[in-house]
Design a protein around this motif. Structure first.
Motif, PDB file in Angstrom:
ATOM      1  N   GLY A 161      -0.206  10.279  -0.412  1.00  0.00           N
ATOM      2  CA  GLY A 161      -0.835   8.960  -0.416  1.00  0.00           C
ATOM      3  C   GLY A 161      -0.967   8.330   0.953  1.00  0.00           C
ATOM      4  O   GLY A 161      -1.290   7.146   1.060  1.00  0.00           O
ATOM      5  N   LEU A 162      -0.696   9.072   2.018  1.00  0.00           N
ATOM      6  CA  LEU A 162      -0.788   8.494   3.361  1.00  0.00           C
ATOM      7  C   LEU A 162      -2.053   8.966   4.077  1.00  0.00           C
ATOM      8  O   LEU A 162      -2.399  10.142   4.020  1.00  0.00           O
ATOM      9  N   ASP A 163      -2.694   8.030   4.776  1.00  0.00           N
ATOM     10  CA  ASP A 163      -3.769   8.471   5.667  1.00  0.00           C
ATOM     11  C   ASP A 163      -3.128   8.948   6.965  1.00  0.00           C
ATOM     12  O   ASP A 163      -1.910   8.856   7.151  1.00  0.00           O
ATOM     13  N   ILE A 164      -3.944   9.457   7.873  1.00  0.00           N
ATOM     14  CA  ILE A 164      -3.390  10.150   9.029  1.00  0.00           C
ATOM     15  C   ILE A 164      -2.599   9.203   9.935  1.00  0.00           C
ATOM     16  O   ILE A 164      -1.552   9.580  10.460  1.00  0.00           O
ATOM     17  N   ASP A 165      -3.054   7.941  10.031  1.00  0.00           N
ATOM     18  CA  ASP A 165      -2.329   6.982  10.873  1.00  0.00           C
ATOM     19  C   ASP A 165      -0.944   6.677  10.290  1.00  0.00           C
ATOM     20  O   ASP A 165       0.051   6.659  11.006  1.00  0.00           O
ATOM     21  N   LEU A 219       1.978  17.624   7.087  1.00  0.00           N
ATOM     22  CA  LEU A 219       3.130  16.811   7.502  1.00  0.00           C
ATOM     23  C   LEU A 219       3.971  17.524   8.558  1.00  0.00           C
ATOM     24  O   LEU A 219       4.536  16.898   9.450  1.00  0.00           O
ATOM     25  N   LEU A 220       4.013  18.864   8.438  1.00  0.00           N
ATOM     26  CA  LEU A 220       4.917  19.636   9.296  1.00  0.00           C
ATOM     27  C   LEU A 220       4.363  19.794  10.713  1.00  0.00           C
ATOM     28  O   LEU A 220       5.047  20.291  11.600  1.00  0.00           O
ATOM     29  N   ASN A 221       3.122  19.374  10.921  1.00  0.00           N
ATOM     30  CA  ASN A 221       2.610  19.262  12.289  1.00  0.00           C
ATOM     31  C   ASN A 221       3.306  18.120  13.024  1.00  0.00           C
ATOM     32  O   ASN A 221       3.386  18.125  14.251  1.00  0.00           O
ATOM     33  N   SER A 249       0.861  -1.184   0.000  1.00  0.00           N
ATOM     34  CA  SER A 249       0.000   0.000   0.000  1.00  0.00           C
ATOM     35  C   SER A 249       0.898   1.235   0.000  1.00  0.00           C
ATOM     36  O   SER A 249       2.115   1.140   0.233  1.00  0.00           O
ATOM     37  N   GLY A 250       0.297   2.398  -0.226  1.00  0.00           N
ATOM     38  CA  GLY A 250       1.062   3.647  -0.215  1.00  0.00           C
ATOM     39  C   GLY A 250       1.805   3.822   1.096  1.00  0.00           C
ATOM     40  O   GLY A 250       2.991   4.168   1.115  1.00  0.00           O
TER      41      GLY A 250
END
Lengths: 253, 439
Positions: free
Chosen positions: A176-180, A208-210, A148-149
């Motif tokens: 392509g990523l979900d939050i998890d 992402l920078l969070n 998967s991504g």
């Protein structure tokens, strides 16, 4: 010469088209910098050109790792000299297991005639897989095949963890990523942060920078950096949108 | 005419010597060989117009000119060959032959013999199991072009193995047959005959090898018979030197609900011609036919296959993969044939060629011939080079270009090698591949 990844007046062409224009950036070892910018502005071109992709012609300028120019080095030599590129679209390599792939990369870093200590290698591999929450059964799976991504991106960070680069460029690692998955990947990158690593995080989104909080943020537009600041610049950009950057760039021109 | 008779006479002379050497053999066997020899002499060499020989090099097929069939052997060191004939971790029995002669034999454990398992050389089978041979020896059709060479095989065959597994006997550890070619310009005729009765299960490993670098001829036949519900797993490793000319004629008959697996690892020979016919004859039967070849220099590997489905609810799966270096050449020609009554057939045929040199040549001739109307059949053939982006990805991890290519090629073969059940054997083949790839 200070310990840094130094990019000086870099100009890069694809075919006849200039994509990267008089680009300057210095990433001191131990810091994480982020490059943000709209699509098509040259972020990935910068990443691939630094890694040495043959389709990207460096017309002028220089890129130095701790004072040593990369440009005369072949792609594999650049990697072995301590530069790592996490791919936006990692390739699938049928029939080559992740373990064998990383082993080959580690073997290439040993002096001639020296052999990798296999038990120690696997111990380290498993530790780092655990850290990245990658199931151990992945070691025998073919590189990226049917992943998967999120699995592909975790596999990129695993490779980074196993190759101990001095400088890493993460090209749209969040795409392509979900939050998890984003959290897992970010945790992995954060775990590798430290005085021995300089990192350049390329992303289209502030999100992402969070998770990977940068020391500096650079905004790229039309092949060059048009604005730099601290992590708050990413938030400002998020609220004002990329049109704001276009205005700044147009004003500067 | 005079000159041609000269050549004729040399093989006639060799054949007569061969027959004379079989003085204790039963009459039926002598007669069988005489008939085979006559057929060999009558049959023409493959012609340019033969569809089964399309693209093939035919310049070296007139084997009488180049090889001696008199059975003389210059083999000196038997123990060396015996020691080199160790491809598996465990075994139920093994035979080692060199120049058609017995080098060593490991018989099947008494427990298996008590159950009726027969594991013996062909020469022994002629003396003791004539009835089995009369029913099964060379009883599968040869129909992919090497009819003449099959007759040559029958005329001169002296050794090889017979493996008979009675009803319900299941055996894990493989039986192993090693056939060495040793004498310069000599000829070997390895024969493998496996008869697996109802609901039996057996594994067989066969290796074809060269002792030294001299040219030789190998003309081998492997016939597998799987009875109702039987399982046969067969792996063949061909690692002759690259002076050798090889013919290998394989065929299997899969009865009702049986499973037959044939794996081939092909590395050697200057010119190698293999023919493999999977005859899926009983409903519920499944046949796998897999092959991998790594070719270099001027090698030509010519493979013809046929998957014949003649009963309903049958499946077959073919996967032939070739990686070609330098000026080497491969030919894959495969046909899936589904008879009128063979409804619900699932048959697949895949040929993949990886070109590692711009001078290499991969030919692919896939085909379907379907007379039933409710079937799933497909074939696919691709020929490609290593993708630049794949190499770039590996270079970007610091892996040097040569090592990257090597890994990609090994990975390409894994689809076949990972199907070899015996891990020691799989690893042994990987070693042979690595040794060859690195030249």
């Amino acid at each position: 010469m200070s310990a840094s990844l130094e990019i000086k007046n870099l100009n890069v062409n694809i075919g006849d088209k200039r994509i990267i224009k008089d680009f300057n950036l210095s990433i001191p070892k131990g810091e994480v910098h982020a490059i943000m910018g709209p699509n098509g502005t040259g972020k990935s071109t910068l990443a691939k050109a630094l890694a040495g992709h043959p389709d990207y012609e460096i017309v002028s300028g220089d890129a130095l790792v701790d004072g040593e120019s990369l440009l005369d080095l072949e792609v594999d030599e650049r990697s072995r000299s301590g530069l790592f590129l996490a791919f936006q679209y990692p390739m699938e390599i049928p029939g080559v297991s992740i373990a064998n792939f990383i082993r080959a990369a580690r073997n290439a870093r040993l002096p001639d005639g020296e052999e990798l200590n296999a038990p120690a290698f696997y111990k380290e591999l498993y530790e780092k897989m655990d850290m990245l929450k990658i199931d151990r059964k992945f070691t025998s799976r073919s590189v990226n095949e049917g992943f998967s991504g999120g699995e592909k991106k975790r596999c990129e960070i695993l490779q980074m963890a196993m190759l101990n680069p001095r400088y890493a460029i993460l090209d749209e690692t969040d795409s392509g990523l979900d939050i998890d998955a984003l959290k897992v990947v970010s945790d992995g990158v954060n775990a590798l942060r430290g005085p021995g690593l300089g990192a350049l995080v390329i992303t289209h989104y502030q999100r992402l920078l969070n998770y990977i909080v940068p020391d500096q943020v650079h905004v790229m537009y039309d092949g060059r950096i048009v604005k730099s600041g601290d992590k708050d610049l990413a938030l400002e950009l998020e609220s004002k949108g990329y049109d704001w950057i276009k205005e700044i760039a147009d004003d500067a021109a | 005419m005079e000159a041609e008779t000269g050549i004729d006479e040399s093989i006639r002379y060799d054949f007569q010597n061969h027959i004379d050497s079989l003085n204790t053999a039963p009459e039926w066997w002598i007669q069988y060989k005489q008939d085979a020899f006559d057929s060999y002499m009558d049959l023409p060499l493959p012609r340019r117009s033969d569809e089964n020989w399309r693209f093939a090099n035919r310049s070296d097929l007139d084997v009488e000119r180049s090889y001696a069939f008199d059975g003389e052997s210059s083999l000196a060191d038997r123990s060396k060959l015996e020691q080199a004939s160790q491809f598996t971790e465990t075994q139920s029995g093994s035979y080692v032959f060199a120049d058609n002669q017995l080098v060593s034999a490991n018989h099947a454990p008494q427990e298996l013999q008590d159950k009726g398992v027969i594991w013996c050389s062909i020469s022994e089978a002629i003396e003791r199991h004539g009835d089995l041979l009369k029913d099964y020896f060379m009883k599968q059709d040869v129909d992919l072009g090497s009819e003449k060479f099959a007759q040559l095989h029958s005329a001169f065959v002296t050794n090889g193995i017979l493996l008979y597994i009675p009803k319900g006997v299941e055996i894990d550890a493989p039986f192993c047959a090693y056939n060495w070619a040793s004498t310069p310009n000599g000829a070997i005729f390895p024969h493998t005959l496996v008869i697996a009765e109802e609901f039996s299960s057996v594994r067989l490993v066969e290796a074809h090898l060269s002792d030294g670098e001299d040219a030789a001829l190998s003309c081998g036949v492997t016939h597998l018979f799987a009875g109702i519900g039987a399982k046969i797993n067969y792996t063949h490793v061909q690692n002759f030197n690259e002076q050798t000319l090889g013919f290998q004629i394989n065929s299997n008959i899969a009865g009702k609900d049986s499973q037959v697996e044939m794996n081939s690892v092909i590395l050697g020979c200057r010119h190698y011609r293999s023919e493999t016919h999977g005859q899926v004859k009983g409903s519920g039967a499944h046949v796998d036919m897999r092959s991998m070849a790594l070719t270099d220099a001027g090698q030509e590997i010519d493979q013809r296959t046929l998957q014949t489905h003649s009963a309903p609810n049958t499946t077959s799966n073919l996967l032939f993969k070739n990686a070609l270096k330098e000026q080497s050449k491969t030919i894959f020609s495969g046909l899936i044939k589904v008879d009128e009554g063979a409804q619900q057939t699932d048959a697949y045929q895949t040929n993949r060629n990886l070109l590692l040199s711009s001078n290499a040549e991969a030919n692919s001739l896939p085909g379907l011939e379907i007379e039933a109307n409710d079937v799933k059949c497909s074939h696919g053939a691709t020929t490609s080079e290593i993708e630049d982006e794949e190499i770039f990805y590996m270079l970007a991890r610091g892996i040097p270009r040569e090592a990257a290519q090597e890994l990609i090629v090994y990975g390409f073969f894994e689809e076949v090698l990972s199907q070899i059940a015996d891990e020691t054997l799989a690893e042994r083949t990987r070693e042979l591949i690595r040794a060859k790839f690195r030249g």
